[in-house]
Design a protein around this motif. Sequence first.
Motif, PDB file in Angstrom:
ATOM      1  N   GLU A  74      87.284  57.050  41.880  1.00  0.00           N
ATOM      2  CA  GLU A  74      87.791  55.798  40.892  1.00  0.00           C
ATOM      3  C   GLU A  74      86.448  55.312  40.279  1.00  0.00           C
ATOM      4  O   GLU A  74      86.640  55.102  38.807  1.00  0.00           O
ATOM      5  CB  GLU A  74      88.353  54.545  41.707  1.00  0.00           C
ATOM      6  N   LEU A  75      85.469  55.274  40.616  1.00  0.00           N
ATOM      7  CA  LEU A  75      84.239  54.847  40.245  1.00  0.00           C
ATOM      8  C   LEU A  75      83.731  55.877  39.120  1.00  0.00           C
ATOM      9  O   LEU A  75      83.437  55.737  37.970  1.00  0.00           O
ATOM     10  CB  LEU A  75      82.967  54.767  41.096  1.00  0.00           C
ATOM     11  N   ARG A  76      83.790  57.186  39.564  1.00  0.00           N
ATOM     12  CA  ARG A  76      83.711  58.237  38.446  1.00  0.00           C
ATOM     13  C   ARG A  76      84.455  58.215  37.362  1.00  0.00           C
ATOM     14  O   ARG A  76      83.912  58.437  36.196  1.00  0.00           O
ATOM     15  CB  ARG A  76      83.927  59.800  39.268  1.00  0.00           C
ATOM     16  N   ASN A  77      85.845  58.022  37.385  1.00  0.00           N
ATOM     17  CA  ASN A  77      86.732  57.871  36.394  1.00  0.00           C
ATOM     18  C   ASN A  77      86.414  56.683  35.502  1.00  0.00           C
ATOM     19  O   ASN A  77      86.329  56.888  34.158  1.00  0.00           O
ATOM     20  CB  ASN A  77      88.168  57.786  36.852  1.00  0.00           C
ATOM     21  N   PHE A  78      85.938  55.564  36.041  1.00  0.00           N
ATOM     22  CA  PHE A  78      85.693  54.519  35.287  1.00  0.00           C
ATOM     23  C   PHE A  78      84.338  54.426  34.502  1.00  0.00           C
ATOM     24  O   PHE A  78      84.273  54.319  33.154  1.00  0.00           O
ATOM     25  CB  PHE A  78      85.406  53.214  36.371  1.00  0.00           C
ATOM     26  N   LEU A  79      83.451  55.305  34.872  1.00  0.00           N
ATOM     27  CA  LEU A  79      82.188  55.741  34.257  1.00  0.00           C
ATOM     28  C   LEU A  79      82.352  56.535  33.094  1.00  0.00           C
ATOM     29  O   LEU A  79      82.003  56.487  31.829  1.00  0.00           O
ATOM     30  CB  LEU A  79      81.010  56.119  35.158  1.00  0.00           C
ATOM     31  N   GLU A  80      83.159  57.562  33.418  1.00  0.00           N
ATOM     32  CA  GLU A  80      83.627  58.675  32.444  1.00  0.00           C
ATOM     33  C   GLU A  80      84.262  58.016  31.332  1.00  0.00           C
ATOM     34  O   GLU A  80      84.180  58.724  30.019  1.00  0.00           O
ATOM     35  CB  GLU A  80      84.205  59.720  33.136  1.00  0.00           C
ATOM     36  N   LEU A  93      72.011  53.819  32.864  1.00  0.00           N
ATOM     37  CA  LEU A  93      73.004  53.082  33.623  1.00  0.00           C
ATOM     38  C   LEU A  93      72.080  52.209  34.858  1.00  0.00           C
ATOM     39  O   LEU A  93      71.347  52.749  35.404  1.00  0.00           O
ATOM     40  CB  LEU A  93      73.860  53.684  34.265  1.00  0.00           C
ATOM     41  N   GLY A  94      71.965  50.696  34.640  1.00  0.00           N
ATOM     42  CA  GLY A  94      71.334  50.080  35.782  1.00  0.00           C
ATOM     43  C   GLY A  94      72.113  49.935  36.857  1.00  0.00           C
ATOM     44  O   GLY A  94      73.342  49.140  36.536  1.00  0.00           O
ATOM     45  N   VAL A  95      71.744  50.164  38.084  1.00  0.00           N
ATOM     46  CA  VAL A  95      72.426  50.006  39.381  1.00  0.00           C
ATOM     47  C   VAL A  95      71.401  49.370  40.515  1.00  0.00           C
ATOM     48  O   VAL A  95      70.167  49.279  40.630  1.00  0.00           O
ATOM     49  CB  VAL A  95      72.679  51.412  39.953  1.00  0.00           C
ATOM     50  N   ALA A  96      72.190  48.383  41.298  1.00  0.00           N
ATOM     51  CA  ALA A  96      71.412  47.556  42.125  1.00  0.00           C
ATOM     52  C   ALA A  96      71.011  48.596  43.470  1.00  0.00           C
ATOM     53  O   ALA A  96      69.834  48.257  43.850  1.00  0.00           O
ATOM     54  CB  ALA A  96      72.549  46.569  42.874  1.00  0.00           C
ATOM     55  N   GLY A 101      72.788  55.271  42.794  1.00  0.00           N
ATOM     56  CA  GLY A 101      72.338  55.531  41.503  1.00  0.00           C
ATOM     57  C   GLY A 101      72.105  57.067  41.461  1.00  0.00           C
ATOM     58  O   GLY A 101      72.472  58.018  40.539  1.00  0.00           O
ATOM     59  N   ALA A 102      71.441  57.717  42.809  1.00  0.00           N
ATOM     60  CA  ALA A 102      71.183  58.953  42.972  1.00  0.00           C
ATOM     61  C   ALA A 102      72.525  59.706  43.160  1.00  0.00           C
ATOM     62  O   ALA A 102      72.602  61.058  42.543  1.00  0.00           O
ATOM     63  CB  ALA A 102      70.373  59.151  44.207  1.00  0.00           C
ATOM     64  N   SER A 103      73.597  59.159  43.702  1.00  0.00           N
ATOM     65  CA  SER A 103      74.940  59.792  43.569  1.00  0.00           C
ATOM     66  C   SER A 103      75.343  60.056  42.559  1.00  0.00           C
ATOM     67  O   SER A 103      76.199  60.920  42.187  1.00  0.00           O
ATOM     68  CB  SER A 103      75.586  59.169  44.934  1.00  0.00           C
ATOM     69  N   ILE A 104      75.386  59.121  41.612  1.00  0.00           N
ATOM     70  CA  ILE A 104      75.806  58.835  40.386  1.00  0.00           C
ATOM     71  C   ILE A 104      75.346  60.016  39.279  1.00  0.00           C
ATOM     72  O   ILE A 104      75.987  60.658  38.711  1.00  0.00           O
ATOM     73  CB  ILE A 104      76.085  57.524  39.972  1.00  0.00           C
ATOM     74  N   SER A 105      73.901  60.071  39.335  1.00  0.00           N
ATOM     75  CA  SER A 105      73.460  60.951  38.547  1.00  0.00           C
ATOM     76  C   SER A 105      73.711  62.518  38.940  1.00  0.00           C
ATOM     77  O   SER A 105      73.608  63.251  38.049  1.00  0.00           O
ATOM     78  CB  SER A 105      71.617  60.654  38.479  1.00  0.00           C
ATOM     79  N   GLU A 106      73.839  62.730  40.203  1.00  0.00           N
ATOM     80  CA  GLU A 106      74.012  63.874  40.546  1.00  0.00           C
ATOM     81  C   GLU A 106      75.739  64.434  40.150  1.00  0.00           C
ATOM     82  O   GLU A 106      75.900  65.572  39.734  1.00  0.00           O
ATOM     83  CB  GLU A 106      74.023  64.232  42.302  1.00  0.00           C
ATOM     84  N   ALA A 108      78.213  62.504  38.241  1.00  0.00           N
ATOM     85  CA  ALA A 108      78.555  62.296  36.888  1.00  0.00           C
ATOM     86  C   ALA A 108      77.387  62.638  35.751  1.00  0.00           C
ATOM     87  O   ALA A 108      77.991  62.533  34.738  1.00  0.00           O
ATOM     88  CB  ALA A 108      78.963  60.882  36.561  1.00  0.00           C
ATOM     89  N   LYS A 109      76.242  63.152  36.164  1.00  0.00           N
ATOM     90  CA  LYS A 109      75.255  63.331  35.178  1.00  0.00           C
ATOM     91  C   LYS A 109      74.720  62.262  34.488  1.00  0.00           C
ATOM     92  O   LYS A 109      74.756  62.368  33.061  1.00  0.00           O
ATOM     93  CB  LYS A 109      75.591  64.684  34.432  1.00  0.00           C
ATOM     94  N   ILE A 110      74.913  61.034  34.963  1.00  0.00           N
ATOM     95  CA  ILE A 110      74.572  60.018  33.884  1.00  0.00           C
ATOM     96  C   ILE A 110      73.022  59.513  34.482  1.00  0.00           C
ATOM     97  O   ILE A 110      72.761  59.135  35.714  1.00  0.00           O
ATOM     98  CB  ILE A 110      75.545  58.749  34.095  1.00  0.00           C
ATOM     99  N   PRO A 111      72.057  59.279  33.666  1.00  0.00           N
ATOM    100  CA  PRO A 111      70.780  58.721  34.119  1.00  0.00           C
ATOM    101  C   PRO A 111      70.855  57.413  34.641  1.00  0.00           C
ATOM    102  O   PRO A 111      71.496  56.466  33.938  1.00  0.00           O
ATOM    103  CB  PRO A 111      69.789  58.805  33.012  1.00  0.00           C
ATOM    104  N   CYS A 112      70.208  56.977  35.813  1.00  0.00           N
ATOM    105  CA  CYS A 112      70.371  55.787  36.667  1.00  0.00           C
ATOM    106  C   CYS A 112      69.152  55.102  36.831  1.00  0.00           C
ATOM    107  O   CYS A 112      67.939  55.912  36.770  1.00  0.00           O
ATOM    108  CB  CYS A 112      71.155  55.896  37.700  1.00  0.00           C
ATOM    109  N   ARG A 113      68.974  53.798  36.778  1.00  0.00           N
ATOM    110  CA  ARG A 113      67.641  53.176  36.954  1.00  0.00           C
ATOM    111  C   ARG A 113      67.897  51.856  37.683  1.00  0.00           C
ATOM    112  O   ARG A 113      68.826  51.290  37.714  1.00  0.00           O
ATOM    113  CB  ARG A 113      66.959  52.737  35.724  1.00  0.00           C
TER     114      ARG A 113
END
Length: 567
Positions: A74-80, A93-96, A101-106, A108-113
């Motif tokens: 669900e989170l992947r679809n929301f971000l895509e 993408l700023g993440v708490a 953030g590491a799982s999202i960058s792996e 969905a290929k989105i840079p996180c901070r």
Amino acid sequence: MGTYLLFESSSGYALFHAHGLDEIGQNTEAVRNSVTDLNRFGKVVKLTAFQPFESALDALTQCNSISEGMMTDELRNFLELNFPKSKAKDFVLGVADPKLGASISEGAKIPCRSNDFIQELLRGVRLHFEKFIKDLKPGDLEKAQLGLGHSYSRAKVKFNVNRVDNMVIQAIFLLDTLDKDINSFSMRVREWYSWHFPELVKIVNDNYLYAKLAKFIENKSELSEDKIPALTEIVGDEDKAKEIVEAAKASMGQDLSPVDLINVQMFAQRVMDLSEYRKKLYDYLVTKMNDIAPNLTSLIGEIVGARLISHAGSLTNLAKCPSSTLQILGAEKALFRALKTRGNTPKYGLIFHSSFIGRASSRNKGRMARYLANKCSIASRIDCFSERDTNAFGEKLREQVEERLDFYDKGVAPRKNIDVMKEAIEVSQKKDNEMDVDNEPDTIVKKSKKKKAKGEDEVPAEDGVEDAKSEKKKKKDKKKAEEEGEQEQDVEDHEDLKSEKKKKKKEKRRLEEQEQAAADGNGMEEETGKKKKKKKSKDDGEDVSAVNEGKKEKKKKKKKSKDEDED
């Protein structure tokens, strides 16, 4: 570079766009000051997308996955759908949570901070979240947070695998407090009833029996010889029952009023109930320890093993402790006092209550404690991380400790640890095989019952169809019998070939042995023949020389006779 913020609320996922950060200067102090002011913060951060959760169960699953740092579908679809795709490298993408953030960058290929600046921005989003979403009512967010918090904490407590031993910890604490309370209460019963019947204390020493007798006797003046059979049932000795009756007749205690006697009886009944409950609690602890830590229980006992687990906090913590820590577990005060004063450190803690250290001599108590702590650490690790529920390892470790005691006392050499562990593995495998064999007949019976039930449920077919089925079955049975016969013949032929090969090998060995024996015999005969020939040649030479000498003498005699005739 544009910055987007991912906020996980109790009602759903929200994506915010933080623009105009150059006006603030990207300073954490400046952001912290501007967070409280909605007018300033609202100009910088704006809501771009919001996806609510479908139900409370969906919110719980999403919360569990986020707490573990995993990205859901669900989170992947929301971000895509909502994160800009064309210039993805220009946005962050700023993440708490850094793990999320590491799982999202792996995935969905989105840079996180995730840093202090992002945390301050998310704090402002959390503070003004209700005002960003227009459809939310004033109390909806608090209700969602409260419900999700209860369900999340309930699920964590319910499915915590490491807290299976929590019942053992509570039971051993309660057992220790019950021992103290029963001792103090029984002493109070003795002091209270001794005003009325002081001689009973010297006759009966057990606290439980004393409380039982105090409830049964009540008034000592009413005690007669008719109550001797009932007293023998309580005490278990007829002589002691007669002694109690005689002591009651000549007692020096004072009389008590009926109200005081009733209170004494009630208190004695409470003490009896507590002691009976203590026995039941001990049985519960024994069964629980055999289920949770069977190897540690068989090695060191239920009480000492439960105390070690409770002092360490859990079976996992005890398994993580080295044997040196386990040896002095429970003697922390003595250890730190020795470290401060630079004295001798303690040799044992809770392990001292084991019977092995009591049986060891004073010279070998420290060695025995160290060896026992080593075996206890092995047993606790087997119980914690092994998938098999067996006490074979604990029994073998106990045998090793017994052998070590004999080694210290008598000098008998113990077995090696490798050999003992191999035996324990064999015993555990045998037990598993026996369990499998015992379970097989049950499955066979169940299958036969199912077949019978199916046969009863089926409607009987016509006679012709049954005959055709029976003929087919007969043919199949004949084919199976022929195949089995062929297999048996193959097996027999194979066995015959094996036997023939063995016979041929034996015959070859015999022939080789005979040839070797014959060769040895020929060598001996040749040697003997040579010796005989040498002897014969010597004898022949001697005979020839004797004949030649005889001929020479005859010739000399003939010459002499001729000379004489001439003369």
